[in-house]
Structure formats: C-alpha cells, structure tokens
Design an enzyme around this catalytic site. Structure first.
Site, mmCIF file in Angstrom:
data_model
loop_
_atom_site.group_PDB
_atom_site.id
_atom_site.type_symbol
_atom_site.label_atom_id
_atom_site.label_comp_id
_atom_site.label_asym_id
_atom_site.label_seq_id
_atom_site.Cartn_x
_atom_site.Cartn_y
_atom_site.Cartn_z
ATOM 1 N N ARG A 1 15.052 -27.666 -3.984
ATOM 2 C CA ARG A 1 15.589 -27.507 -2.624
ATOM 3 C C ARG A 1 15.900 -26.045 -2.305
ATOM 4 O O ARG A 1 15.728 -25.600 -1.178
ATOM 5 C CB ARG A 1 16.866 -28.330 -2.466
ATOM 6 N N GLU B 1 0.841 -1.206 0.000
ATOM 7 C CA GLU B 1 0.000 0.000 0.000
ATOM 8 C C GLU B 1 0.870 1.248 0.000
ATOM 9 O O GLU B 1 0.606 2.220 -0.717
ATOM 10 C CB GLU B 1 -0.899 0.029 1.246
#
Ligand code: AOF
Ligand code: ZN
Length: 339
Positions: free
Chosen positions: A186, A55
């Site tokens: 991974r 925002e």
C-alpha cells in the site's frame, strides 16, 4: 554495434531505477556518456522530483570538452522545454556530443528534443530496448497521456477464483504472509481506493502515511461516519453529489480524473467483486496483483473476484500479460499487465 547500444541502454535502466518511488510524476531516467574513444566518462540519473534531469546530472560532472565527439545514452528523449530546469538538449549541444541514443520518445507534448538535436547536427538513434523503457515508465506514460492515475487492482482468491462464500465469509483466504505483504505494498501507492460495500462488510482501517490518501466510493452515502477508514489520514469520498453517474453508478473514470487533479499518480484498488468487475469492464485497470491461496471452495454460489455479464465466447476474455510470479508463504502472487 546494436549490442553495444543495448548494453549501455541497460546501464541507463539500472541507473533510472535508483529513482524509483522518488520521481513521480516525473519519469525514471538514467544517462551514460561515452567519450570519443568509447570510454564511459560519466553517468547520472534523475534522483528526485523537481531535481536535475539525468542528462544534466551526467553532463555537469564533466570537464569542458571531455565528451566532445562522444555518445550520450538516455532511456528517454532529452527535453527541449524550460520546466523546473533548462532544456537538456542545450547542454548536450554545448558539450558537443556526436551522437545521442534513446530508448523512447517523450510522450510529454512539451518535448521535441530529437528535432533540436538533429538541427544541431547531432546523430540520433531511437528505439533501443523501447519495450523495456515503456514498461519501466508505464506510470509516467499513463499519467501524461491520459491524465489519469495508474490503477493496480489487488485481489485475493481461492484457486477457483472466489473471494468469499455466498454468506460473505472471507476471513481468511490468503495467509498472514500475503496479508502482511499487502500492507507493505500500500505504501507504494498515492491512493488506496475501496467501495462502500467493503467498508460496510469488513470495516477496514487501511492506514496510510502522511502523503497518501484513501478514496471511498459511496454513491448513496451509506458508510457510517465512525467507520475505521475515516479515523486516520485524508479520505476523499466520491458520492452522487460530487461525481457524475453512468448507468446509475458512480462514473469510475470521472473519479479517477478527479483523483489525478488532486495529484494522485497511482491508485491501489482493494474491493469486492462488484466494483472490481466494474473497473475491469470499463478498461480502467492497468495491472492486477492476484494472490491465490491453495484452496478450492468448490461452490458456484461463492463470490467471484470479478463480477460481470454473461459472455458467450472465450474471445471475449480480458487478456493480460504476466510479468512476475512469486510464492508468498503458502500462496502464489501473480502480477500482470492488462493488455
Ligand atoms: C525528469 N527527469 O531525467 C528527464 C525528464 O518539470 P521538469 O522541468 O522537471 O520537466 C519534467 C519533464 O521533463 C518530464 O515530464 C519529461 O517529459 C522530461 N524529461 N524529466 O524529471 C529526467 N529526462
Ligand atoms: Zn531534461
């Protein structure tokens, strides 16, 4: 009207996803601002952990009053607390928006942004594409509500769900392509977890990057100090000396809580059927990545991917929801969420 809300919320999701892999333990958030004529005047997203919230990113790009009387779309309830940045709700109020549309409330107990917005006379619409928003931030939600890492368990099986013959032979069930993909996967996790059985049987090195760690569950300290897994990276070994026991075994939940305390948000479990079955039984698995090779062992003495107790009824199954399938070389990868 609802379709318009969904359109801009989808835009927020697309923006939010740009932060993937860079914002944890914070959520992925995107924000779109419309002016009073319904024109998009600004966009923003949370770029990196500790940096501006979505925002703030969007609103700081605007000139004074440019968004007055407009609508702000954001996929998470705007914050009302002083964290690494001041509350986003204050900025929203300053910019005199008329309405705020969100997908989901913030599970962070420090946040009650909706109330502050309503008190300031701003109209609030919530729940737009909420399921998608929850799926997008499933790791953040798990971390903040349960203080545990998000657990993804990987398994590589034949079409009859076997990971090895009764002798333990397992090399290789899946193809090179699948195994290469696992190495790449991974990197997306903070911690790779395995069992002493896997370390003793396969002696894997499980190379990790600087910021990652490995965890070996080794109750009785049976693994050799010169096992490959200990030769690189940081390794946390859970043993009966540092972990409480449950039914004579390491309490898996305690291990996960300890990892979370060490800053681990995501864990990738790669192990045999015994530990995989135990994780599943304790409901500690959030997701399963199952690689299935087009092979059938056709032998009920073969090792299963999930060991467990005798079940009489199909109603006792663990249920999952598949969200992605992909052909990887000759194999099939199924990604699913544990319900
Ligand atoms: C974000 N990015 O775009 C939004 C967040 O420690 P802080 O100050 O960065 O605050 C983090 C909390 O703020 C986070 O847990 C979530 O509850 C809320 N909203 N966080 O990192 C954002 N909108
Ligand atoms: Zn905020």
């Amino acid at each position: 009207m609802h379709n318009i809300d969904e359109k801009y919320m989808k835009m927020c999701f697309t923006l939010a996803k740009k932060g993937k892999g860079k914002v944890l333990p914070n959520p992925m958030v995107g924000c779109v601002v419309l002016n009073k004529d319904g024109k998009v005047v600004s966009k923003g997203y949370h770029k990196k952990y500790g940096e501006n919230h979505a925002e703030r990113e969007a609103l700081l790009k605007l000139k004074n009053n440019e968004a007055e009387g407009g609508i702000l779309y954001v996929n998470l309830e705007p914050c009302s607390h002083y964290g690494k940045t001041p509350p986003c709700v204050d900025l929203i109020i300053e910019h005199k928006l008329k309405k705020v549309v969100i997908a989901m409330r913030d599970p962070n107990p420090k946040v009650d942004g909706l109330m502050k917005l309503k008190q300031a006379g701003i109209e609030v619409v919530e729940g737009v594409l909420e399921d998608e928003a929850r799926f997008l931030n499933r790791i953040f939600i798990k971390n903040i509500t349960q203080k545990q890492p998000y657990v993804v368990l990987k398994t590589a099986t034949t079409m009859d769900g076997k990971i090895a013959t009764h002798t333990g032979d397992s090399k290789w069930i899946t193809s090179d392509d699948s195994r290469k993909l696992v190495y790449a996967m991974r990197k997306e996790f903070d911690c790779i977890l395995t069992s002493s059985n896997t370390v003793i049987a396969d002696n894997p090195s499980m190379i990790v990057e600087k910021v990652q760690m490995k965890c070996v569950l080794d109750k009785d300290m049976r693994t050799a100090v010169d096992a490959k897994i200990y030769q690189q990276g940081k390794v946390y070994v859970a043993t009966k000396k540092n972990t409480p026991l449950k039914d004579g075994q390491l309490d898996l939940k305690s291990v996960l809580k300890e990892l979370y305390k060490q800053g681990i948000c995501t864990v990738f479990v790669e192990c045999g059927g015994k530990l995989a079955g135990a994780f599943l039984k304790e409901n500690l698995v959030d997701e399963i990545y199952q690689f299935i090779a087009p092979k059938i062992l056709n032998d009920n003495t073969g090792k299963s991917c999930f060991d467990g107790d005798c079940q009489e009824k199909i109603s006792q199954t663990k249920n999952l929801q598949i969200y992605e399938t992909k052909i990887i070389g000759k194999d099939l990868l199924i990604k699913s969420i544990c319900l």
